[in-house]
Design a protein around this motif. Sequence first.
Motif, PDB file in Angstrom:
ATOM      1  N   ARG A 123      10.705   6.714   3.752  1.00  0.00           N
ATOM      2  CA  ARG A 123       9.408   6.182   4.163  1.00  0.00           C
ATOM      3  C   ARG A 123       8.296   6.824   3.355  1.00  0.00           C
ATOM      4  O   ARG A 123       8.283   8.039   3.152  1.00  0.00           O
ATOM      5  CB  ARG A 123       9.140   6.452   5.652  1.00  0.00           C
ATOM      6  CG  ARG A 123       9.731   5.447   6.606  1.00  0.00           C
ATOM      7  CD  ARG A 123       9.153   5.645   7.995  1.00  0.00           C
ATOM      8  NE  ARG A 123       9.613   4.638   8.938  1.00  0.00           N
ATOM      9  CZ  ARG A 123       9.124   4.475  10.153  1.00  0.00           C
ATOM     10  NH1 ARG A 123       8.156   5.267  10.585  1.00  0.00           N
ATOM     11  NH2 ARG A 123       9.583   3.531  10.946  1.00  0.00           N
ATOM     12  N   ALA A 124       7.356   5.998   2.914  1.00  0.00           N
ATOM     13  CA  ALA A 124       6.161   6.524   2.266  1.00  0.00           C
ATOM     14  C   ALA A 124       5.152   6.955   3.328  1.00  0.00           C
ATOM     15  O   ALA A 124       5.280   6.601   4.514  1.00  0.00           O
ATOM     16  CB  ALA A 124       5.546   5.460   1.360  1.00  0.00           C
ATOM     17  N   TRP A 125       4.181   7.726   2.909  1.00  0.00           N
ATOM     18  CA  TRP A 125       3.041   8.081   3.754  1.00  0.00           C
ATOM     19  C   TRP A 125       1.775   7.594   3.072  1.00  0.00           C
ATOM     20  O   TRP A 125       1.650   7.630   1.843  1.00  0.00           O
ATOM     21  CB  TRP A 125       2.949   9.591   3.956  1.00  0.00           C
ATOM     22  CG  TRP A 125       3.692  10.096   5.147  1.00  0.00           C
ATOM     23  CD1 TRP A 125       4.997  10.493   5.201  1.00  0.00           C
ATOM     24  CD2 TRP A 125       3.176  10.278   6.476  1.00  0.00           C
ATOM     25  NE1 TRP A 125       5.332  10.904   6.466  1.00  0.00           N
ATOM     26  CE2 TRP A 125       4.226  10.788   7.271  1.00  0.00           C
ATOM     27  CE3 TRP A 125       1.927  10.074   7.067  1.00  0.00           C
ATOM     28  CZ2 TRP A 125       4.076  11.091   8.629  1.00  0.00           C
ATOM     29  CZ3 TRP A 125       1.764  10.363   8.411  1.00  0.00           C
ATOM     30  CH2 TRP A 125       2.822  10.859   9.184  1.00  0.00           C
ATOM     31  N   PHE A 126       0.826   7.113   3.884  1.00  0.00           N
ATOM     32  CA  PHE A 126      -0.477   6.698   3.389  1.00  0.00           C
ATOM     33  C   PHE A 126      -1.534   7.606   4.011  1.00  0.00           C
ATOM     34  O   PHE A 126      -1.428   7.979   5.181  1.00  0.00           O
ATOM     35  CB  PHE A 126      -0.775   5.243   3.767  1.00  0.00           C
ATOM     36  CG  PHE A 126       0.157   4.247   3.136  1.00  0.00           C
ATOM     37  CD1 PHE A 126      -0.146   3.660   1.911  1.00  0.00           C
ATOM     38  CD2 PHE A 126       1.344   3.895   3.751  1.00  0.00           C
ATOM     39  CE1 PHE A 126       0.715   2.758   1.320  1.00  0.00           C
ATOM     40  CE2 PHE A 126       2.219   2.983   3.171  1.00  0.00           C
ATOM     41  CZ  PHE A 126       1.897   2.410   1.956  1.00  0.00           C
ATOM     42  N   GLU A 200       2.501   6.727   8.619  1.00  0.00           N
ATOM     43  CA  GLU A 200       3.775   6.440   7.972  1.00  0.00           C
ATOM     44  C   GLU A 200       3.875   4.980   7.558  1.00  0.00           C
ATOM     45  O   GLU A 200       3.268   4.099   8.168  1.00  0.00           O
ATOM     46  CB  GLU A 200       4.936   6.731   8.931  1.00  0.00           C
ATOM     47  CG  GLU A 200       5.306   8.176   9.086  1.00  0.00           C
ATOM     48  CD  GLU A 200       6.526   8.328   9.966  1.00  0.00           C
ATOM     49  OE1 GLU A 200       7.516   8.918   9.505  1.00  0.00           O
ATOM     50  OE2 GLU A 200       6.485   7.865  11.118  1.00  0.00           O
ATOM     51  N   GLU A 201       4.688   4.744   6.526  1.00  0.00           N
ATOM     52  CA  GLU A 201       5.028   3.381   6.160  1.00  0.00           C
ATOM     53  C   GLU A 201       5.721   2.713   7.345  1.00  0.00           C
ATOM     54  O   GLU A 201       6.528   3.320   8.033  1.00  0.00           O
ATOM     55  CB  GLU A 201       5.960   3.392   4.954  1.00  0.00           C
ATOM     56  CG  GLU A 201       6.264   2.023   4.383  1.00  0.00           C
ATOM     57  CD  GLU A 201       7.112   2.106   3.129  1.00  0.00           C
ATOM     58  OE1 GLU A 201       7.039   1.181   2.311  1.00  0.00           O
ATOM     59  OE2 GLU A 201       7.847   3.101   2.971  1.00  0.00           O
ATOM     60  N   GLY A 202       5.399   1.465   7.593  1.00  0.00           N
ATOM     61  CA  GLY A 202       5.894   0.754   8.774  1.00  0.00           C
ATOM     62  C   GLY A 202       4.802   0.517   9.785  1.00  0.00           C
ATOM     63  O   GLY A 202       4.933  -0.336  10.661  1.00  0.00           O
ATOM     64  N   VAL A 203       3.707   1.275   9.666  1.00  0.00           N
ATOM     65  CA  VAL A 203       2.524   1.037  10.487  1.00  0.00           C
ATOM     66  C   VAL A 203       1.572   0.168   9.676  1.00  0.00           C
ATOM     67  O   VAL A 203       1.255   0.478   8.528  1.00  0.00           O
ATOM     68  CB  VAL A 203       1.837   2.361  10.877  1.00  0.00           C
ATOM     69  CG1 VAL A 203       0.526   2.100  11.611  1.00  0.00           C
ATOM     70  CG2 VAL A 203       2.758   3.209  11.736  1.00  0.00           C
ATOM     71  N   GLY A 237       5.475   4.085  14.241  1.00  0.00           N
ATOM     72  CA  GLY A 237       5.436   5.148  13.248  1.00  0.00           C
ATOM     73  C   GLY A 237       4.374   6.169  13.598  1.00  0.00           C
ATOM     74  O   GLY A 237       3.532   5.959  14.466  1.00  0.00           O
ATOM     75  N   ARG A 238       4.427   7.256  12.902  1.00  0.00           N
ATOM     76  CA  ARG A 238       3.521   8.376  13.177  1.00  0.00           C
ATOM     77  C   ARG A 238       2.142   8.127  12.562  1.00  0.00           C
ATOM     78  O   ARG A 238       2.025   7.703  11.416  1.00  0.00           O
ATOM     79  CB  ARG A 238       4.136   9.646  12.595  1.00  0.00           C
ATOM     80  CG  ARG A 238       3.415  10.935  12.912  1.00  0.00           C
ATOM     81  CD  ARG A 238       4.245  12.093  12.387  1.00  0.00           C
ATOM     82  NE  ARG A 238       3.488  13.328  12.287  1.00  0.00           N
ATOM     83  CZ  ARG A 238       3.864  14.378  11.573  1.00  0.00           C
ATOM     84  NH1 ARG A 238       5.011  14.316  10.908  1.00  0.00           N
ATOM     85  NH2 ARG A 238       3.143  15.465  11.521  1.00  0.00           N
TER      86      ARG A 238
END
Length: 274
Positions: A123-126, A200-203, A237-238
């Motif tokens: 997962r990537a983070w933004f 997190e990626e997915g949000v 996601g977080r």
Amino acid sequence: MTLQQEIVGNAMQMAVVNLNPGQTVYCEAGKFLFKTTNVTMETRLGGPSSGGRQQGAGGSGGSGGMGGMLRQAVGTAMQVGQRALAGESLAFQYFTSQGGEGTVGFAGVLPGEMRALELDGTRAWFAEKDAFVAAESTVQFGIAFQGGRTGMSGGEGFVLEKFTGHGTVIIAGAGNFIDLNPADFGGRIEVDTGCLVAFEEGVQYGVQRIGGLNRQGLMNAVFGGEGLSLATLEGNGRVILQSLTIESLANALKKAQGGDKQGPTGGMFSTHAG
């Protein structure tokens, strides 16, 4: 290899990073505090990217002569161009421990917390612009320009920092942090656009108007102090939020200095002395 780091301090935290021999960490220009003498420092325009490792003088990047050098130069120019358009610092500083273990210290630019995020490649983070502090060289830094349907529906686009790969990335924000998951609140939360630090990626991140251009929407904008838009976060996601926004800090400083005389309607109808 996970970055060995410790976040210390209270109101203004900093990250103390212990480097193994040959290990490299990079930071955004202006976030470096101190280092031991056996840690070398190098400033580069480009950051780690998915296209390959940075090469020193004489390296070809494994791509073959002039062609590889040209591709590397074009990639660096694109990174610099993206960062310039996003209003980010154009350069990174790289720190490598030589001949033994070394130590480097980093900090953010505002009173607040720091957080170390561990990327496992799935997962990537933004993060919001300016949240990035430092990361190990196995983490790739990029710029994500968001807009289109989501941004236009909110009346604005937005720019995010994107982190991919494996390893540790350190971010910073203002005030205190709170961790939330939209899935725990019916799948969607709405926040002040200045409170978001990272997710997190997915949000899914969007921007929406508050109540539209009607009477209640204008009341919210004029008297509520929130402007015309809110950030929306949906999915599972977080999410990391901050309790202090740069705008509210700037307004408090102006008010303390007597440079911003605000009436009962807040900043929209502020009057300036003199």
